[in-house]
Design an enzyme around this catalytic site. Structure first.
Site, PDB file in Angstrom:
ATOM      1  N   HIS A  15       2.882  11.729  -7.748  1.00  0.00           N
ATOM      2  CA  HIS A  15       2.345  12.833  -7.571  1.00  0.00           C
ATOM      3  C   HIS A  15       3.472  14.216  -8.252  1.00  0.00           C
ATOM      4  CE1 HIS A  15       4.915  13.752  -3.513  1.00  0.00           C
ATOM      5  NE2 HIS A  15       5.654  13.187  -4.329  1.00  0.00           N
TER       6      HIS A  15
ATOM      7  N   GLU B 121       0.708   7.489  -1.289  1.00  0.00           N
ATOM      8  CA  GLU B 121       0.791   8.921  -1.604  1.00  0.00           C
ATOM      9  C   GLU B 121      -0.178   9.357  -0.671  1.00  0.00           C
ATOM     10  OE1 GLU B 121       1.247  10.925  -4.687  1.00  0.00           O
ATOM     11  OE2 GLU B 121       2.508   9.614  -5.757  1.00  0.00           O
TER      12      GLU B 121
ATOM     13  N   GLU C 238      -1.214  16.671  -5.879  1.00  0.00           N
ATOM     14  CA  GLU C 238      -1.617  15.293  -4.775  1.00  0.00           C
ATOM     15  C   GLU C 238      -2.943  15.160  -5.376  1.00  0.00           C
ATOM     16  OE1 GLU C 238       0.605  14.017  -2.883  1.00  0.00           O
ATOM     17  OE2 GLU C 238       2.034  15.546  -2.635  1.00  0.00           O
TER      18      GLU C 238
END
Ligand SMILES: C[S@@+](CC[C@H](N)C(=O)[O-])C[C@H]1O[C@@H](n2cnc3c(N)ncnc32)[C@H](O)[C@@H]1O
Length: 423
Positions: free
Chosen positions: A330, A359, A386
């Site tokens: 990310h 993540e 993200e």
């Protein structure tokens, strides 16, 4: 009044009140789920009930002022001093005497901290007690260190984001905006972070050159405050089966290579959970992280290796059972992630090695505020973001991996464990 607000708001106020009442009654037995449901309804109720004038005052000044007051309170050890007194309440006068700071100033800071929920103001005017939040701030270094990092490192990037975006004609921040000047004197690669901090360095190079910040930052990564956690039990448990027995290989030589693994928190947790699982654990990161004293104290089962993940993965031989990337991708654009993944691929054995990624997987609908906050941090600090499930499928698919499972985090807004393998 309620019906007037209810008419104008998209939220269903009576329903929110019902949710709060039913989940509130069930807080003891309902556990975390009831607490989360109650909290979500309470947050939405605040959005629904606040007048626009109240919302604008809260967001543009009350919250920034709260952040500033928190930073001053951390600088003055206000919360530790309150906790040390061992009393349930403290007055501004007592606190001013023990911090040697102007009582008028202390009183004003405490009032704002109380009105924003960090302290609790008692029935007796001017006396305060700690809330769970300020008690945590009084007890844990990880909480104390989080405030200056957000105030001095991330905060300036947020503050400069609107100007930066104006400069880029509102392009989604991306490292390829190489013609954007990070300051009037330079003409090099820039994201919002470089623009705000007037530096050509990327975040990692910049933080490594900040002696007073590098250690708190590494601690922060190692001992996350929220949203980013070490793998939780529901994610961890199946791994024993998958990485150990499923391999059909009684003597796994290399079990997990944690790439960009920070100070080894995840490998420590893994080893604690499965101390007898065979195979070496390898921790890789930048020298500025691995030179930390804490890393020197890791169990000998964890081999520590300085490695730049933009260079070929050195752990090859037969390939490890798993290459693990936690909160690494990310930080980088798809193009940079492709390089990181391409460097891992030759080291992996098809049908044997797994790629594990922890993540956020941002849902397409009604994303949790914690995930969206991290997305904004990634935008500002790394010109990255993200990813949604579709983003992950594309990124990994293009790199030659297929996703075999995505296991959500135990709490809303926390990270998922993505498992993938070579196709
Ligand atoms: C967000 S932190 C996550 C750390 C760890 N995986 C965790 O979850 O706690 C990202 C990590 O990537 C490391 N990193 C950044 N650039 C790197 C590079 N070029 N090579 C290796 N590690 C790097 C940083 O030092 C940092 O420890």
């Amino acid at each position: 009044m309620l019906s007037e607000v209810s008419y104008k708001t998209p939220y269903d106020i009576p329903d929110l009140l019902k949710q709060i009442a039913s989940n509130g009654d069930n807080l003891q037995e309902g556990g975390e789920e009831a607490r989360q449901a109650c909290l979500t309804a309470a947050r939405n109720l605040q959005f629904a009930l606040e007048k626009p004038t109240e919302s604008i005052l809260r967001t543009r000044v009350a919250e920034p002022a709260h952040h500033a007051a928190l930073q001053v309170a951390i600088d003055l050890n206000v919360f530790q001093k309150m906790a040390e007194r061992g009393e349930t309440v403290t007055s501004a006068t007592d606190l001013a005497a023990s911090t040697d700071v102007d009582v008028v100033l202390v009183a004003r800071l405490m009032k704002h901290l109380a009105s924003m929920g960090t302290l609790y103001e008692e029935e007796t005017p001017g006396t305060y007690s700690l809330t769970p939040y300020s008690r945590a701030l009084s007890q844990h270094k990880k909480f104390q260190e989080a405030i200056p990092l957000s105030f001095n490192v991330i905060g300036p990037s947020f503050a400069k984001l609107p100007d930066y975006l104006k400069t880029t004609s509102y392009k989604n921040p991306h490292e390829d905006l190489s013609k954007i000047r990070y300051s009037k004197d330079h003409n090099e690669y820039s994201g919002p972070f470089q623009f705000a901090h007037n530096t050509p360095k990327d975040f990692w190079e910049w933080i490594a050159c900040q002696p007073e910040r590098v250690c708190p930052f590494n601690n922060q990564m190692n001992d996350r405050v929220t949203g980013l956690s070490s793998w939780d039990d529901t994610q961890l448990r199946p791994l024993e089966e998958k990485l150990g027995k499923e391999a059909g290989d009684e003597q796994v030589k290399l079990l997990i290579v944690d790439v960009g693994g920070g100070k080894g928190r995840d490998l420590k947790a893994f080893h604690k959970k499965f101390p007898t699982l065979s195979g070496q654990l390898v921790l890789q990161d930048r020298p500025s992280v691995l030179d930390d004293e804490e890393v020197k104290g890791l169990d000998k089962k964890i081999q520590v290796m300085k490695h730049d993940f933009f260079t070929p993965q050195p752990i090859e031989s037969k390939g490890a059972r798993a290459y693990y990337l936690h909160s690494v991708l990310h930080d980088w654009s798809d193009e940079k992630c492709a390089v990181i993944l391409a460097n891992l691929k030759p080291a992996m054995t098809k049908g044997y090695s797994k790629l594990l990624i922890t993540e956020h997987v941002i849902p397409d609908h009604r994303a949790n505020w914690i995930s969206t906050t991290f997305d904004m941090i990634m935008m500002c600090c790394f010109a990255s973001g993200e990813r949604t499930r579709m983003d992950w499928e594309k990124l990994l698919g293009d790199a030659g991996f297929k996703i075999t499972s995505i296991q959500g985090g135990a709490e809303p807004g926390t990270e998922s464990l993505i498992e993938a393998e070579l196709f």
